[in-house]
Design a protein around this motif. Structure first.
Motif, PDB file in Angstrom:
ATOM      1  N   GLU A   1      -1.855  11.683   2.316  1.00 17.89           N
ATOM      2  CA  GLU A   1      -2.301  10.605   3.210  1.00 17.89           C
ATOM      3  C   GLU A   1      -3.059   9.531   2.438  1.00 17.89           C
ATOM      4  O   GLU A   1      -2.867   8.332   2.676  1.00 17.89           O
ATOM      5  CB  GLU A   1      -3.190  11.176   4.318  1.00 17.89           C
ATOM      6  CG  GLU A   1      -2.457  11.934   5.400  1.00 17.89           C
ATOM      7  CD  GLU A   1      -2.005  13.324   4.948  1.00 17.89           C
ATOM      8  OE1 GLU A   1      -2.496  13.796   3.902  1.00 17.89           O
ATOM      9  OE2 GLU A   1      -1.164  13.921   5.642  1.00 17.89           O
ATOM     10  N   LEU A   2      -3.904   9.971   1.499  1.00 17.10           N
ATOM     11  CA  LEU A   2      -4.655   9.003   0.697  1.00 17.10           C
ATOM     12  C   LEU A   2      -3.724   8.178  -0.184  1.00 17.10           C
ATOM     13  O   LEU A   2      -3.935   6.970  -0.363  1.00 17.10           O
ATOM     14  CB  LEU A   2      -5.694   9.732  -0.160  1.00 17.10           C
ATOM     15  CG  LEU A   2      -6.817  10.444   0.609  1.00 17.10           C
ATOM     16  CD1 LEU A   2      -7.708  11.232  -0.348  1.00 17.10           C
ATOM     17  CD2 LEU A   2      -7.650   9.449   1.412  1.00 17.10           C
ATOM     18  N   ASP A   3      -2.707   8.818  -0.725  1.00 19.06           N
ATOM     19  CA  ASP A   3      -1.736   8.080  -1.539  1.00 19.06           C
ATOM     20  C   ASP A   3      -0.983   7.049  -0.700  1.00 19.06           C
ATOM     21  O   ASP A   3      -0.726   5.927  -1.160  1.00 19.06           O
ATOM     22  CB  ASP A   3      -0.743   9.053  -2.186  1.00 19.06           C
ATOM     23  CG  ASP A   3      -1.383   9.884  -3.286  1.00 19.06           C
ATOM     24  OD1 ASP A   3      -2.469   9.491  -3.771  1.00 19.06           O
ATOM     25  OD2 ASP A   3      -0.821  10.940  -3.650  1.00 19.06           O
ATOM     26  N   ARG A   4      -0.612   7.439   0.522  1.00 20.48           N
ATOM     27  CA  ARG A   4       0.091   6.487   1.379  1.00 20.48           C
ATOM     28  C   ARG A   4      -0.817   5.326   1.786  1.00 20.48           C
ATOM     29  O   ARG A   4      -0.373   4.181   1.881  1.00 20.48           O
ATOM     30  CB  ARG A   4       0.642   7.201   2.618  1.00 20.48           C
ATOM     31  CG  ARG A   4       1.914   7.990   2.350  1.00 20.48           C
ATOM     32  CD  ARG A   4       2.655   8.288   3.634  1.00 20.48           C
ATOM     33  NE  ARG A   4       1.931   9.221   4.468  1.00 20.48           N
ATOM     34  CZ  ARG A   4       2.142  10.534   4.483  1.00 20.48           C
ATOM     35  NH1 ARG A   4       3.060  11.066   3.698  1.00 20.48           N
ATOM     36  NH2 ARG A   4       1.447  11.326   5.283  1.00 20.48           N
ATOM     37  N   LEU A   5      -2.091   5.638   2.035  1.00 19.16           N
ATOM     38  CA  LEU A   5      -3.038   4.569   2.348  1.00 19.16           C
ATOM     39  C   LEU A   5      -3.146   3.584   1.185  1.00 19.16           C
ATOM     40  O   LEU A   5      -3.163   2.364   1.387  1.00 19.16           O
ATOM     41  CB  LEU A   5      -4.419   5.158   2.666  1.00 19.16           C
ATOM     42  CG  LEU A   5      -4.590   5.786   4.053  1.00 19.16           C
ATOM     43  CD1 LEU A   5      -5.888   6.573   4.122  1.00 19.16           C
ATOM     44  CD2 LEU A   5      -4.565   4.705   5.133  1.00 19.16           C
ATOM     45  N   THR A   6      -3.207   4.108  -0.034  1.00 18.30           N
ATOM     46  CA  THR A   6      -3.280   3.248  -1.218  1.00 18.30           C
ATOM     47  C   THR A   6      -2.035   2.374  -1.338  1.00 18.30           C
ATOM     48  O   THR A   6      -2.126   1.182  -1.661  1.00 18.30           O
ATOM     49  CB  THR A   6      -3.440   4.106  -2.486  1.00 18.30           C
ATOM     50  OG1 THR A   6      -4.638   4.904  -2.375  1.00 18.30           O
ATOM     51  CG2 THR A   6      -3.533   3.235  -3.727  1.00 18.30           C
ATOM     52  N   THR A   7      -0.870   2.964  -1.054  1.00 20.60           N
ATOM     53  CA  THR A   7       0.383   2.213  -1.102  1.00 20.60           C
ATOM     54  C   THR A   7       0.398   1.116  -0.046  1.00 20.60           C
ATOM     55  O   THR A   7       0.813  -0.026  -0.314  1.00 20.60           O
ATOM     56  CB  THR A   7       1.576   3.151  -0.894  1.00 20.60           C
ATOM     57  OG1 THR A   7       1.578   4.149  -1.927  1.00 20.60           O
ATOM     58  CG2 THR A   7       2.887   2.386  -0.931  1.00 20.60           C
ATOM     59  N   HIS A   8      -0.048   1.438   1.159  1.00 20.76           N
ATOM     60  CA  HIS A   8      -0.078   0.446   2.245  1.00 20.76           C
ATOM     61  C   HIS A   8      -1.042  -0.692   1.910  1.00 20.76           C
ATOM     62  O   HIS A   8      -0.758  -1.863   2.211  1.00 20.76           O
ATOM     63  CB  HIS A   8      -0.487   1.105   3.551  1.00 20.76           C
ATOM     64  CG  HIS A   8       0.505   2.098   4.073  1.00 20.76           C
ATOM     65  ND1 HIS A   8       1.851   1.999   3.829  1.00 20.76           N
ATOM     66  CD2 HIS A   8       0.327   3.217   4.842  1.00 20.76           C
ATOM     67  CE1 HIS A   8       2.479   3.008   4.414  1.00 20.76           C
ATOM     68  NE2 HIS A   8       1.575   3.751   5.035  1.00 20.76           N
ATOM     69  N   ILE A   9      -2.173  -0.367   1.312  1.00 21.91           N
ATOM     70  CA  ILE A   9      -3.151  -1.397   0.938  1.00 21.91           C
ATOM     71  C   ILE A   9      -2.528  -2.381  -0.051  1.00 21.91           C
ATOM     72  O   ILE A   9      -2.664  -3.603   0.092  1.00 21.91           O
ATOM     73  CB  ILE A   9      -4.417  -0.748   0.341  1.00 21.91           C
ATOM     74  CG1 ILE A   9      -5.192  -0.002   1.433  1.00 21.91           C
ATOM     75  CG2 ILE A   9      -5.303  -1.808  -0.306  1.00 21.91           C
ATOM     76  CD1 ILE A   9      -6.308   0.870   0.903  1.00 21.91           C
ATOM     77  N   ALA A  10      -1.836  -1.849  -1.045  1.00 25.77           N
ATOM     78  CA  ALA A  10      -1.183  -2.708  -2.033  1.00 25.77           C
ATOM     79  C   ALA A  10      -0.110  -3.580  -1.376  1.00 25.77           C
ATOM     80  O   ALA A  10       0.038  -4.767  -1.711  1.00 25.77           O
ATOM     81  CB  ALA A  10      -0.567  -1.854  -3.142  1.00 25.77           C
TER      82      ALA A  10
ATOM     83  N   GLY B   1     -12.921  -2.893   2.148  1.00 26.17           N
ATOM     84  CA  GLY B   1     -13.684  -1.783   2.729  1.00 26.17           C
ATOM     85  C   GLY B   1     -12.837  -0.528   2.874  1.00 26.17           C
ATOM     86  O   GLY B   1     -13.297   0.580   2.605  1.00 26.17           O
ATOM     87  N   ILE B   2     -11.585  -0.702   3.323  1.00 26.37           N
ATOM     88  CA  ILE B   2     -10.681   0.445   3.461  1.00 26.37           C
ATOM     89  C   ILE B   2     -10.396   1.076   2.102  1.00 26.37           C
ATOM     90  O   ILE B   2     -10.423   2.303   1.944  1.00 26.37           O
ATOM     91  CB  ILE B   2      -9.370  -0.005   4.139  1.00 26.37           C
ATOM     92  CG1 ILE B   2      -9.640  -0.374   5.600  1.00 26.37           C
ATOM     93  CG2 ILE B   2      -8.310   1.089   4.050  1.00 26.37           C
ATOM     94  CD1 ILE B   2      -8.424  -0.950   6.312  1.00 26.37           C
ATOM     95  N   GLU B   3     -10.162   0.229   1.105  1.00 26.42           N
ATOM     96  CA  GLU B   3      -9.870   0.731  -0.235  1.00 26.42           C
ATOM     97  C   GLU B   3     -11.065   1.501  -0.798  1.00 26.42           C
ATOM     98  O   GLU B   3     -10.906   2.529  -1.474  1.00 26.42           O
ATOM     99  CB  GLU B   3      -9.520  -0.434  -1.151  1.00 26.42           C
ATOM    100  CG  GLU B   3      -8.926  -0.024  -2.478  1.00 26.42           C
ATOM    101  CD  GLU B   3      -8.385  -1.208  -3.239  1.00 26.42           C
ATOM    102  OE1 GLU B   3      -7.339  -1.062  -3.899  1.00 26.42           O
ATOM    103  OE2 GLU B   3      -9.000  -2.299  -3.182  1.00 26.42           O
ATOM    104  N   LEU B   4     -12.271   1.023  -0.527  1.00 26.86           N
ATOM    105  CA  LEU B   4     -13.482   1.712  -0.986  1.00 26.86           C
ATOM    106  C   LEU B   4     -13.590   3.100  -0.352  1.00 26.86           C
ATOM    107  O   LEU B   4     -13.901   4.086  -1.034  1.00 26.86           O
ATOM    108  CB  LEU B   4     -14.708   0.868  -0.647  1.00 26.86           C
ATOM    109  CG  LEU B   4     -16.073   1.482  -1.016  1.00 26.86           C
ATOM    110  CD1 LEU B   4     -16.176   1.679  -2.524  1.00 26.86           C
ATOM    111  CD2 LEU B   4     -17.207   0.594  -0.509  1.00 26.86           C
ATOM    112  N   ILE B   5     -13.320   3.189   0.940  1.00 30.25           N
ATOM    113  CA  ILE B   5     -13.405   4.477   1.635  1.00 30.25           C
ATOM    114  C   ILE B   5     -12.361   5.450   1.100  1.00 30.25           C
ATOM    115  O   ILE B   5     -12.644   6.633   0.877  1.00 30.25           O
ATOM    116  CB  ILE B   5     -13.238   4.267   3.152  1.00 30.25           C
ATOM    117  CG1 ILE B   5     -14.439   3.510   3.713  1.00 30.25           C
ATOM    118  CG2 ILE B   5     -13.068   5.604   3.865  1.00 30.25           C
ATOM    119  CD1 ILE B   5     -14.294   3.124   5.166  1.00 30.25           C
ATOM    120  N   VAL B   6     -11.137   4.959   0.885  1.00 29.08           N
ATOM    121  CA  VAL B   6     -10.073   5.817   0.353  1.00 29.08           C
ATOM    122  C   VAL B   6     -10.474   6.360  -1.017  1.00 29.08           C
ATOM    123  O   VAL B   6     -10.272   7.547  -1.321  1.00 29.08           O
ATOM    124  CB  VAL B   6      -8.749   5.034   0.261  1.00 29.08           C
ATOM    125  CG1 VAL B   6      -7.700   5.836  -0.510  1.00 29.08           C
ATOM    126  CG2 VAL B   6      -8.231   4.717   1.658  1.00 29.08           C
ATOM    127  N   GLY B   7     -11.051   5.510  -1.855  1.00 21.51           N
ATOM    128  CA  GLY B   7     -11.504   5.957  -3.166  1.00 21.51           C
ATOM    129  C   GLY B   7     -12.598   7.000  -3.066  1.00 21.51           C
ATOM    130  O   GLY B   7     -12.623   7.974  -3.848  1.00 21.51           O
TER     131      GLY B   7
END
Length: 285
Positions: A215-224, A160-166
């Protein structure tokens, strides 16, 4: 495979002609904390019991209770038949005292006739360790089952978080265009002829203030990174808890920089999902 810190297991075994039950209960805790309740004759092996538990569990508040039920004597009675026969022969040889009768129970009271045969302490301790290992196996299996459920829940929230970030990523070009149009409209309302260089400078300033690409890039990195950690075969609760703080920090920044209702709502949804994950992670070993 992650493990939950919440589980319960119990087992029984016959030790020293009595029934010994071993009960183990664990709940979440920041560190490894053990509380042991033991019979007096097992106090001497408390350090070994703690070591066996710590070798299998790395985190959580642990209550270990060992207790006897039924016959609790740790020694069996043994009759010295040679001594008893000697006393019987002596009694028969004293025929002149025919009026004196000796009861069997009185003979048993004679020193050395009735003896207590001590139980082999090593045998007793090994039986206790075997019982504890059995309970630990059941407890760890229970923590694994609960951990599997938590893992699935975390991955669902992470999706769900990844979908929102996208989604926010896809919205940003249109948000920038809308920001330019809004700025041009305001200048037009003021009746001023917009200087293209001045307009571009102001636009860059406004975009910089609301830019959330980093911020979006960092969120993507944290998700991975969270996905990678969830696959590790070791305790990961503390690392996941730290990453929840990082996710929450980026979500707060999205809220503060938002100039669009969609990104504001998205940031709120992010914070809700992150909090739900954090609650689950509090129970991970």
């Amino acid at each position: 495979m992650i493990h939950s810190m919440t589980a319960y297991a119990i087992a029984e075994a016959t030790v020293a002609r009595s029934t010994l039950s071993c009960e183990l209960r664990t709940v979440n805790h920041r560190y490894l904390e053990m509380n042991l309740r033991l019979p007096d004759d097992l106090r001497g092996v408390e350090p070994q019991l703690r070591e066996r538990v710590a070798a299998r569990l790395s985190r959580g508040k642990i209550d270990l209770c060992l207790r006897y039920s039924g016959e609790v004597n740790n020694a069996s009675l043994r009759v010295d038949h040679a001594r008893l026969a000697e006393l019987a022969a002596l009694s028969q040889s004293l025929g002149e005292f025919e009026h004196v009768r000796v009861e069997f129970t009185e003979l048993l009271r004679f020193p050395g006739v009735l003896q207590r045969e001590k139980l082999d302490l090593e045998t007793q301790q090994n039986a206790v360790f075997k019982l504890l290992d059995q309970v630990l196996d059941a407890l760890v299996a229970g923590r694994e089952r609960e951990g599997f459920k938590i893992d699935r829940a975390l991955r669902d929230k992470l999706d769900g978080i990844e979908l929102i970030v996208g989604q926010v990523h896809s919205w940003m070009p249109k948000i920038r265009l809308a920001l330019r149009a809004r700025l041009e409209s305001r200048l037009a309302e003021l009746g001023q002829l917009a200087d293209p260089a001045r307009l571009e400078q102001e636009l860059v300033l406004q975009i910089t203030r609301c830019d959330v690409d980093e911020e979006l890039d960092r969120l993507t990195t944290h998700i991975a990174e969270i996905r990678r950690i969830l696959s590790l075969a070791e305790p990961v609760g503390r690392r996941l808890d730290f990453l929840m703080q990082e996710l929450n920090r980026e979500a707060n920044t999205l809220v503060s920089k938002s100039i669009d209702a969609r990104t504001s709502n998205a940031a709120v949804e992010l914070k809700v999902l992150i909090e739900q994950m954090r609650e689950q992670i509090q129970n991970i070993e």
